[in-house]
Design a protein around this motif. Structure first.
Motif, PDB file in Angstrom:
ATOM      1  N   SER A 153       0.834  -1.206   0.000  1.00 29.94           N
ATOM      2  CA  SER A 153       0.000   0.000   0.000  1.00 29.94           C
ATOM      3  C   SER A 153       0.869   1.257   0.000  1.00 29.94           C
ATOM      4  O   SER A 153       0.559   2.232  -0.694  1.00 29.94           O
ATOM      5  N   VAL A 154       1.958   1.235   0.740  1.00 27.22           N
ATOM      6  CA  VAL A 154       2.886   2.370   0.783  1.00 27.22           C
ATOM      7  C   VAL A 154       3.547   2.581  -0.580  1.00 27.22           C
ATOM      8  O   VAL A 154       3.812   3.710  -0.995  1.00 27.22           O
ATOM      9  N   SER A 155       3.786   1.496  -1.294  1.00 29.97           N
ATOM     10  CA  SER A 155       4.463   1.626  -2.590  1.00 29.97           C
ATOM     11  C   SER A 155       3.589   2.313  -3.639  1.00 29.97           C
ATOM     12  O   SER A 155       4.113   2.870  -4.603  1.00 29.97           O
ATOM     13  N   ILE A 156       2.280   2.330  -3.439  1.00 29.95           N
ATOM     14  CA  ILE A 156       1.393   2.947  -4.428  1.00 29.95           C
ATOM     15  C   ILE A 156       1.644   4.462  -4.525  1.00 29.95           C
ATOM     16  O   ILE A 156       2.048   4.939  -5.592  1.00 29.95           O
ATOM     17  N   PRO A 157       1.449   5.234  -3.458  1.00 31.02           N
ATOM     18  CA  PRO A 157       1.741   6.671  -3.601  1.00 31.02           C
ATOM     19  C   PRO A 157       3.225   6.954  -3.799  1.00 31.02           C
ATOM     20  O   PRO A 157       3.594   7.934  -4.449  1.00 31.02           O
ATOM     21  N   SER A 158       4.078   6.091  -3.258  1.00 29.59           N
ATOM     22  CA  SER A 158       5.524   6.295  -3.404  1.00 29.59           C
ATOM     23  C   SER A 158       5.947   6.206  -4.863  1.00 29.59           C
ATOM     24  O   SER A 158       6.732   7.035  -5.345  1.00 29.59           O
ATOM     25  N   ASN A 159       5.435   5.207  -5.583  1.00 33.77           N
ATOM     26  CA  ASN A 159       5.785   5.060  -6.993  1.00 33.77           C
ATOM     27  C   ASN A 159       5.153   6.139  -7.867  1.00 33.77           C
ATOM     28  O   ASN A 159       5.749   6.556  -8.862  1.00 33.77           O
ATOM     29  N   ILE A 160       3.966   6.591  -7.483  1.00 34.69           N
ATOM     30  CA  ILE A 160       3.360   7.711  -8.211  1.00 34.69           C
ATOM     31  C   ILE A 160       4.269   8.932  -8.081  1.00 34.69           C
ATOM     32  O   ILE A 160       4.594   9.588  -9.067  1.00 34.69           O
ATOM     33  N   ALA A 161       4.697   9.214  -6.860  1.00 34.45           N
ATOM     34  CA  ALA A 161       5.568  10.369  -6.613  1.00 34.45           C
ATOM     35  C   ALA A 161       6.893  10.223  -7.338  1.00 34.45           C
ATOM     36  O   ALA A 161       7.378  11.167  -7.975  1.00 34.45           O
ATOM     37  N   GLU A 162       7.490   9.035  -7.260  1.00 37.93           N
ATOM     38  CA  GLU A 162       8.789   8.831  -7.899  1.00 37.93           C
ATOM     39  C   GLU A 162       8.685   8.968  -9.417  1.00 37.93           C
ATOM     40  O   GLU A 162       9.506   9.629 -10.049  1.00 37.93           O
ATOM     41  N   GLY A 163       7.674   8.347 -10.009  1.00 41.00           N
ATOM     42  CA  GLY A 163       7.494   8.444 -11.452  1.00 41.00           C
ATOM     43  C   GLY A 163       7.267   9.870 -11.902  1.00 41.00           C
ATOM     44  O   GLY A 163       7.817  10.322 -12.901  1.00 41.00           O
ATOM     45  N   TYR A 164       6.491  10.586 -11.128  1.00 43.70           N
ATOM     46  CA  TYR A 164       6.203  11.989 -11.436  1.00 43.70           C
ATOM     47  C   TYR A 164       7.476  12.820 -11.346  1.00 43.70           C
ATOM     48  O   TYR A 164       7.704  13.709 -12.164  1.00 43.70           O
ATOM     49  N   GLY A 165       8.303  12.504 -10.370  1.00 47.76           N
ATOM     50  CA  GLY A 165       9.528  13.252 -10.164  1.00 47.76           C
ATOM     51  C   GLY A 165      10.627  12.944 -11.154  1.00 47.76           C
ATOM     52  O   GLY A 165      11.572  13.716 -11.306  1.00 47.76           O
ATOM     53  N   ARG A 166      10.537  11.830 -11.836  1.00 50.09           N
ATOM     54  CA  ARG A 166      11.564  11.454 -12.809  1.00 50.09           C
ATOM     55  C   ARG A 166      11.514  12.304 -14.062  1.00 50.09           C
ATOM     56  O   ARG A 166      12.498  12.446 -14.759  1.00 50.09           O
ATOM     57  N   GLY A 167      10.332  12.813 -14.375  1.00 46.06           N
ATOM     58  CA  GLY A 167      10.191  13.638 -15.580  1.00 46.06           C
ATOM     59  C   GLY A 167      10.153  12.788 -16.826  1.00 46.06           C
ATOM     60  O   GLY A 167      10.871  11.807 -16.942  1.00 46.06           O
ATOM     61  N   GLY A 168       9.287  13.119 -17.711  1.00 44.98           N
ATOM     62  CA  GLY A 168       9.177  12.399 -18.977  1.00 44.98           C
ATOM     63  C   GLY A 168       8.123  11.310 -18.930  1.00 44.98           C
ATOM     64  O   GLY A 168       7.939  10.636 -17.918  1.00 44.98           O
ATOM     65  N   ASP A 169       7.452  11.143 -20.046  1.00 47.12           N
ATOM     66  CA  ASP A 169       6.353  10.196 -20.126  1.00 47.12           C
ATOM     67  C   ASP A 169       6.794   8.737 -20.013  1.00 47.12           C
ATOM     68  O   ASP A 169       6.070   7.918 -19.455  1.00 47.12           O
ATOM     69  N   ILE A 170       7.968   8.413 -20.522  1.00 50.58           N
ATOM     70  CA  ILE A 170       8.429   7.015 -20.482  1.00 50.58           C
ATOM     71  C   ILE A 170       8.616   6.564 -19.038  1.00 50.58           C
ATOM     72  O   ILE A 170       8.139   5.498 -18.643  1.00 50.58           O
ATOM     73  N   GLU A 171       9.292   7.371 -18.243  1.00 54.49           N
ATOM     74  CA  GLU A 171       9.508   7.032 -16.830  1.00 54.49           C
ATOM     75  C   GLU A 171       8.198   7.039 -16.047  1.00 54.49           C
ATOM     76  O   GLU A 171       7.960   6.178 -15.219  1.00 54.49           O
ATOM     77  N   LEU A 172       7.351   8.012 -16.332  1.00 49.60           N
ATOM     78  CA  LEU A 172       6.067   8.094 -15.648  1.00 49.60           C
ATOM     79  C   LEU A 172       5.230   6.845 -15.934  1.00 49.60           C
ATOM     80  O   LEU A 172       4.677   6.238 -15.018  1.00 49.60           O
ATOM     81  N   LYS A 173       5.187   6.454 -17.195  1.00 49.77           N
ATOM     82  CA  LYS A 173       4.436   5.253 -17.581  1.00 49.77           C
ATOM     83  C   LYS A 173       5.014   4.013 -16.901  1.00 49.77           C
ATOM     84  O   LYS A 173       4.275   3.161 -16.406  1.00 49.77           O
ATOM     85  N   ARG A 174       6.322   3.905 -16.839  1.00 52.57           N
ATOM     86  CA  ARG A 174       6.969   2.755 -16.199  1.00 52.57           C
ATOM     87  C   ARG A 174       6.604   2.685 -14.721  1.00 52.57           C
ATOM     88  O   ARG A 174       6.223   1.637 -14.207  1.00 52.57           O
ATOM     89  N   PHE A 175       6.700   3.808 -14.030  1.00 51.09           N
ATOM     90  CA  PHE A 175       6.389   3.813 -12.595  1.00 51.09           C
ATOM     91  C   PHE A 175       4.905   3.620 -12.333  1.00 51.09           C
ATOM     92  O   PHE A 175       4.522   3.015 -11.333  1.00 51.09           O
ATOM     93  N   PHE A 176       4.058   4.118 -13.220  1.00 46.24           N
ATOM     94  CA  PHE A 176       2.629   3.879 -13.058  1.00 46.24           C
ATOM     95  C   PHE A 176       2.306   2.404 -13.291  1.00 46.24           C
ATOM     96  O   PHE A 176       1.396   1.863 -12.667  1.00 46.24           O
ATOM     97  N   GLY A 177       3.063   1.751 -14.157  1.00 47.33           N
ATOM     98  CA  GLY A 177       2.909   0.306 -14.336  1.00 47.33           C
ATOM     99  C   GLY A 177       3.287  -0.451 -13.080  1.00 47.33           C
ATOM    100  O   GLY A 177       2.606  -1.402 -12.671  1.00 47.33           O
ATOM    101  N   ILE A 178       4.365  -0.039 -12.442  1.00 48.36           N
ATOM    102  CA  ILE A 178       4.786  -0.634 -11.167  1.00 48.36           C
ATOM    103  C   ILE A 178       3.716  -0.394 -10.108  1.00 48.36           C
ATOM    104  O   ILE A 178       3.366  -1.287  -9.327  1.00 48.36           O
ATOM    105  N   THR A 179       3.175   0.809 -10.098  1.00 51.36           N
ATOM    106  CA  THR A 179       2.111   1.158  -9.154  1.00 51.36           C
ATOM    107  C   THR A 179       0.899   0.258  -9.356  1.00 51.36           C
ATOM    108  O   THR A 179       0.305  -0.225  -8.384  1.00 51.36           O
TER     109      THR A 179
END
Length: 119
Positions: free
Chosen positions: A43-69
């Motif tokens: 459950s903690v990894s859900i908002p954490s990965n959203i934040a991390e993906g958002y902070g990485r910048g770029g759609d490719i990284e965001l999509k990857r982290f949202f997939g992990i989420t």
């Protein structure tokens, strides 16, 4: 682009984490390193990965982290069903938590699909 804290999906996932911690406090003590820990971690990894993906910048990284989420969210759905099946949570609690996870799932899928179409 703003801050990840402005994302409704992040805000809702933070509320879910709080609910998960509240619910799992009632789990048997022998589950502290088992199901309780597992449910809390994913459950903690859900908002954490959203934040991390958002902070990485770029759609490719965001999509990857949202997939992990999304994977963590599916894991959480499975674990709360296990908790329900073994009577650690009642039906009303299960339904509410599951509804919350389904709402996040729909939001995540929408975000992922938008990124695919924008890329």
């Amino acid at each position: 682009m703003g801050n990840f804290r402005n994302l409704l999906i992040w805000q809702k996932s933070m509320v879910l984490v709080t609910k998960i911690y509240e619910v799992t406090q009632a789990f048997p003590k022998e589950e502290a390193y088992g199901l309780t820990s597992q449910i809390r971690r994913c459950s903690v990894s859900i908002p954490s990965n959203i934040a991390e993906g958002y902070g990485r910048g770029g759609d490719i990284e965001l999509k990857r982290f949202f997939g992990i989420t999304l994977g963590s969210l599916f894991e959480l759905q499975t674990q709360i069903e296990i908790a329900y099946n073994i009577k650690y949570i009642d039906e009303a609690t299960f339904k509410k938590l599951y509804e919350n996870t389904r709402e996040l799932e729909i939001m995540l899928m929408s975000f992922i699909n938008k990124i695919k179409h924008d890329s």
